[in-house]
Motif scaffolding. Structure first.
Motif, short mmCIF file in Angstrom:
data_model
loop_
_atom_site.label_atom_id
_atom_site.label_comp_id
_atom_site.label_asym_id
_atom_site.label_seq_id
_atom_site.Cartn_x
_atom_site.Cartn_y
_atom_site.Cartn_z
N ASP A 1 0.36 -1.16 -0.13
CA ASP A 1 0.40 -0.07 -0.22
C ASP A 1 1.15 1.25 -0.20
O ASP A 1 0.46 2.45 -0.89
N ASP A 2 2.09 1.43 0.88
CA ASP A 2 2.58 2.20 1.35
C ASP A 2 3.99 2.22 -0.45
O ASP A 2 4.21 0.90 -0.58
N LYS A 3 4.10 2.87 -1.61
CA LYS A 3 4.70 2.82 -2.34
C LYS A 3 6.00 2.66 -2.42
O LYS A 3 6.98 4.00 -2.09
N LEU A 4 7.10 1.47 -2.69
CA LEU A 4 8.69 1.77 -2.09
C LEU A 4 9.41 1.88 -3.88
O LEU A 4 8.78 0.41 -4.55
N ILE A 5 9.61 2.51 -4.99
CA ILE A 5 10.04 2.73 -5.42
C ILE A 5 11.84 3.01 -5.96
O ILE A 5 12.45 3.65 -5.27
N TRP A 6 12.66 2.06 -6.68
CA TRP A 6 14.02 1.73 -6.44
C TRP A 6 14.36 2.48 -7.51
O TRP A 6 13.62 2.42 -8.65
N ASP A 7 15.66 3.05 -7.29
CA ASP A 7 16.04 4.08 -8.49
C ASP A 7 17.13 3.14 -9.39
O ASP A 7 18.12 2.30 -8.44
N VAL A 8 17.11 3.00 -10.10
CA VAL A 8 17.92 2.27 -11.44
C VAL A 8 17.08 0.33 -10.93
O VAL A 8 16.57 -0.33 -11.81
N GLY A 9 17.69 0.05 -9.59
CA GLY A 9 16.25 -0.57 -9.58
C GLY A 9 17.49 -2.24 -9.29
O GLY A 9 17.55 -3.71 -9.50
#
Ligand SMILES: Cc1ncc(C[n+]2csc(CCOP(=O)(O)OP(=O)(O)O)c2C)c(N)n1
Ligand SMILES: CC(=O)[C@@H](O)[C@H](O)COP(=O)(O)O
Ligand SMILES: [Mg+2]
Length: 649
Positions: free
Chosen positions: A77-85
């Motif tokens: 529900d809380d959005k966790l966005i990774w950079d490059v990933g």
């Protein structure tokens, strides 16, 4: 062979990871259990990557951070966005994909990056850097418009923080004052050691003693305050911060800056993350987490690249299974060629956007340190930086992977081509890249460059041709030029001179004469075209095989001659629709060469996104291998031949 927790001297606690299927299970653990869980995740990842290869160092550096974020925040529900990933392996282990980790980056298996279609825990796809703050802000604003209350967390590395897009996003987030959590994962590494003023700035932030002690004291105070008194405490801390540092760069952009915090210490991480979650911040917050790339695995910690990208390896020794190359890497042949040109011309300079070893510029830098420029992950800046150098008489080589050059497309047109500036674009990883998959495929450079007026676009069929094209590019001083070539090993079948030979611009070459089929290849697919011609011959059809060498300017006489003297005309390129084949068919159409019933067949990538697999499999699926080229020709000759099992072309 795999390593177990017990091998790392831990007492024989009950394994926890086996009980964790998703973050909801993780959140049932007591905080005191999280260090053990982190250790188990770390070992699980090491074991998995030792079998598959992939990105290791970055993930090792965010194990505690990943566990802490999923423990404190209510993902998905809380959005966790990774950079490059590329650091998402611990995240994938903890989000219902542990059992599939041994399929990562393989055909039909997990992606090596976050991807929406793979999991609800991956709210945003990544792999090109510096997108997470923009995407996070989008999610935050959508949340506010919908009256929702979830948190949005974007995790971005110090290397990725060197790209302009990150500042565009922070500038907007600060102005909009949207509730967004940005975690700066500062491990003082990009793929190579970081470059740029930001890296030095972050180091100052981390090392500022008075700042650190005062900040630590302030944080200790804050963490003791009940939430209702947070505001007062926050203001006090803000004053303290301002007093010691005049506010951080991030605060000037409208972020509440918290840090630096030890990104491996749960006693630091958890109170800060919980405060950020519960304090009711009404605007963007940046948590500066200090981590170590390669953390917890000695071979990675000791390696210069912190095991950023690894092949399969022995977990005990860390020794990677490097099969001895059968031929030189194209990137290193390029470097050899450019070094040869630079020795004869001190105007030759070179730029990389944070990819020195991948582009071969690490070798050029050894010879010409003062003529090599690493601008960080900043392709847009890098291209226009080269344009500036070209304006003043230099010969800049902008060396950027095909997929990453997409980031600087307007700069190529607006800052270079319109002004006819002689920037040389060296486009490695052009074509199928294999395990990095859809986000990294070098599919589009022929299409996106081919439509730009007055550019010279070359594609070598082998390493000797690459050296010749580099030598040729060094003579092109009145317009931009580009050389595109695939990832990995060259053919190993040609001897390489000290320096390349200048080619006649716009001239291709015929390697074999035939009468039924004309095959005009661009780039390294030429070898398979010759083999396909052999198969055609075995079926009673003779083929002319030619190497175009130039996508622009086209060898008009060659194209006309092939069209006039054959009933079937194939173009073959390792690129998307809209590339070389479009340039040739456009010429044929305008010259009326279709009017006599010429059967023209473009052999290029199918109009789909091509997922991760081996390059050979990707070529086969695309019909760009010997069998695919052969079948296309036979089909045009009215002889249908059954497809191979996996071909989709
Ligand atoms: C636009 C773009 N350019 C280049 C790359 C290649 N690349 C992948 S990871 C990386 C370094 C990222 O550094 P950082 O964000 O600090 O992450 P770390 O590996 O240190 O965890 C680079 C340059 C990329 N993914 N995207
Ligand atoms: C994650 C990322 O974008 C880079 O590490 C990329 O995977 C490097 O690609 P090569 O392995 O082709 O150099
Ligand atoms: Mg980093």
């Amino acid at each position: 062979m795999e390593i177990r927790v017990s091998q790392f001297g831990h007492n024989r606690q009950t394994p926890l990871l086996d009980t964790i299927h998703n973050p909801a299970d993780l959140r049932k653990l007591d905080e005191s259990q999280l260090p053990q869980l982190a250790e188990e995740v770390r070992l699980d990842m090491i074991n998995a990557v030792s079998r598959t290869g992939g990105h290791l160092g970055a993930g090792l550096g965010v194990v505690e951070l990943t566990v802490a974020i999923h423990h404190v925040f209510n993902t998905p529900d809380d959005k966790l966005i990774w950079d490059v990933g590329h650091q998402c392996y611990p995240h994938k282990i903890l989000t219902e994909r542990r059992d599939e980790m041994r399929t990562i980056r393989q055909g039909g298996g997990l992606s090596g990056f976050t991807t929406r279609k793979e999991s609800i825990y991956d709210p945003f796809g990544a792999a090109h850097s510096s997108t997470s703050i923009s995407a996070g802000l989008g999610y935050a604003v959508a949340r506010d418009l919908a009256g929702k209350t979830n948190n949005v967390i974007s995790v971005i590395g110090d290397g990725s923080m060197t790209a302009g897009m990150a500042y565009e996003a922070m500038n907007n987030a600060g102005a909009m004052n949207s509730r967004l959590v940005v975690i700066l994962n500062d491990n003082d590494m990009s793929i190579a050691p970081p470059v740029g003023a930001l890296s030095a700035y972050l180091s100052r932030l981390i090392s500022a003693k008075p700042y650190q002690s005062m900040r630590h004291l302030a944080k200790e105070i804050i963490s003791k305050f009940p939430p209702r008194l947070e505001t007062a405490a926050k203001r006090a801390e803000e004053y303290a911060r301002g007093f010691f540092t005049g506010g951080t760069l991030f605060e000037e952009l409208g972020f509440f800056y918290i840090g630096p915090v030890d990104g491996h210490d749960f006693s630091h991480l958890l109170p800060v993350l919980k405060n950020v979650r519960d304090c009711g911040f009404d605007g963007p917050v940046l948590i500066h987490a200090v981590t170590q790339k390669g953390k917890g695995y000695e071979p990675a910690e000791k390696a210069a690249d912190k095991y950023h990208g690894v092949s399969k390896f022995d977990v005990v020794s860390g020794k990677q299974e490097k099969t001895p190359p059968k031929a030189p890497l194209y990137q290193n042949v390029f470097a050899k060629a450019l070094i040869a040109e630079a020795k004869h011309d001190d105007k030759v300079v070179a730029m990389t956007a944070a990819m020195p070893s991948g582009t071969g510029l690490n070798l050029f830098q050894e010879e010409f340190p003062d003529r090599t420029f690493d601008v960080g992950i900043a392709e847009q800046h890098g291209v226009t930086f080269c344009a500036g150098m070209a304006c003043d008489g230099y010969k800049p080589y902008a060396t950027i992977y095909s997929t990453f050059l997409q980031r600087a497309y307007d700069q190529v047109i607006h800052d270079v081509a319109i002004q006819s500036l002689p920037v040389r674009f060296i486009i490695d990883r052009a074509g199928m890249v294999g395990a990095d998959g859809v986000t990294h495929q070098g599919s589009y450079d022929l299409a996106y460059l081919g439509c730009i007026p007055d550019m010279v676009i070359m594609a070598p069929s082998d390493e000797l041709e690459l050296m010749n094209m580099v030598a040729t590019s060094a003579t092109i001083d009145d317009k931009p030029s580009a050389i595109r070539f695939p990832r990995g090993e060259a053919t190993g079948k040609v001897d390489l001179p000290e320096r390349g030979t200048v080619l006649e611009i716009g001239k291709g070459r015929v390697l074999r004469e035939g009468k039924h089929v004309a095959i005009l290849a661009l780039g390294t697919r030429l070898a398979d075209c010759l083999e396909a011609a052999d198969k055609l011959a075995a079926h009673g059809y003779s083929a002319t095989v030619a190497d175009a060498r130039f996508a622009k300017p086209l060898d008009v006489d060659l194209v006309k001659n092939l069209a006039a003297n054959h009933d079937v005309f194939l173009t073959v390129e390792e690129g998307s629709i809209g590339g070389f084949s479009s340039l040739v068919s456009n010429l044929l159409a305008n010259e009326g060469l279709f009017d006599n019933g010429l059967k023209f067949r473009p052999v290029c990538m199918p109009d789909i996104f091509i997922d991760h697999d081996s390059p050979a499999k990707q070529l086969e699926q695309a019909g760009l291998d010997v069998d695919g080229i052969f079948r296309k020709a036979m089909s045009a000759l009215g002889q249908e031949v059954a497809k191979s099992s996996s071909s989709i072309a």
